[in-house]
Design a protein around this motif. Structure first.
Motif, PDB file in Angstrom:
ATOM      1  N   GLU A   1      39.445  30.090  27.629  1.00 45.46           N
ATOM      2  CA  GLU A   1      40.379  30.602  28.636  1.00 45.46           C
ATOM      3  C   GLU A   1      41.786  30.024  28.471  1.00 45.46           C
TER       4      GLU A   1
ATOM      5  N   ARG B   1      45.110  32.191  27.971  1.00 46.17           N
ATOM      6  CA  ARG B   1      46.268  32.067  28.871  1.00 46.17           C
ATOM      7  C   ARG B   1      47.548  31.776  28.082  1.00 46.17           C
TER       8      ARG B   1
ATOM      9  N   LYS C   1      50.659  33.930  38.088  1.00 50.84           N
ATOM     10  CA  LYS C   1      49.258  33.484  38.090  1.00 50.84           C
ATOM     11  C   LYS C   1      48.313  34.625  38.463  1.00 50.84           C
TER      12      LYS C   1
ATOM     13  N   GLU D   1      48.051  36.997  35.560  1.00 50.34           N
ATOM     14  CA  GLU D   1      47.310  36.312  34.504  1.00 50.34           C
ATOM     15  C   GLU D   1      45.806  36.359  34.788  1.00 50.34           C
ATOM     16  N   ASP D   2      45.438  36.045  36.021  1.00 48.48           N
ATOM     17  CA  ASP D   2      44.023  36.099  36.408  1.00 48.48           C
ATOM     18  C   ASP D   2      43.474  37.519  36.304  1.00 48.48           C
TER      19      ASP D   2
END
Length: 94
Positions: free
Chosen positions: A35, A39, A55, A58-59
């Motif tokens: 992960e 990222r 964020k 991104e998630d």
């Protein structure tokens, strides 16, 4: 690799073919199932494409998208270019 694909990415992102090739070379030996590596790749591509990826986005790229299974389950079979184009496509579509 098909130049049409590079041209489409460049047209939408202004990222040059050589930049994509250099990025592909830089991740060749990285585990893209990790992960943190994913990222890092997302942030690198977003910066190259001039896109903001907070964020939440991104998630969403990592956990809540249809390509998630492709990224994780097929990553060992895919070459670096394919991984990069998948992430470029996701970032462009968000």
């Amino acid at each position: 690799m098909n130049n049409n694909l590079f041209n489409k990415v460049e047209k939408k992102t202004n990222v040059k073919k050589n930049d994509i090739i250099n990025l592909a070379k830089s991740i060749q030996n990285k585990n893209m199932s990790d992960e943190n590596n994913l990222r890092d790749l997302i942030h690198t591509i977003a910066n190259m494409a001039g896109k903001d990826v907070d964020k939440e986005k991104e998630d969403k790229i990592i956990y809540d998208n249809p390509a998630k299974d492709v990224i994780y389950n097929v990553s060992q079979l895919m070459d670096s270019f394919s991984k990069i184009f998948i992430v470029f496509s996701i970032i462009i579509l968000i």
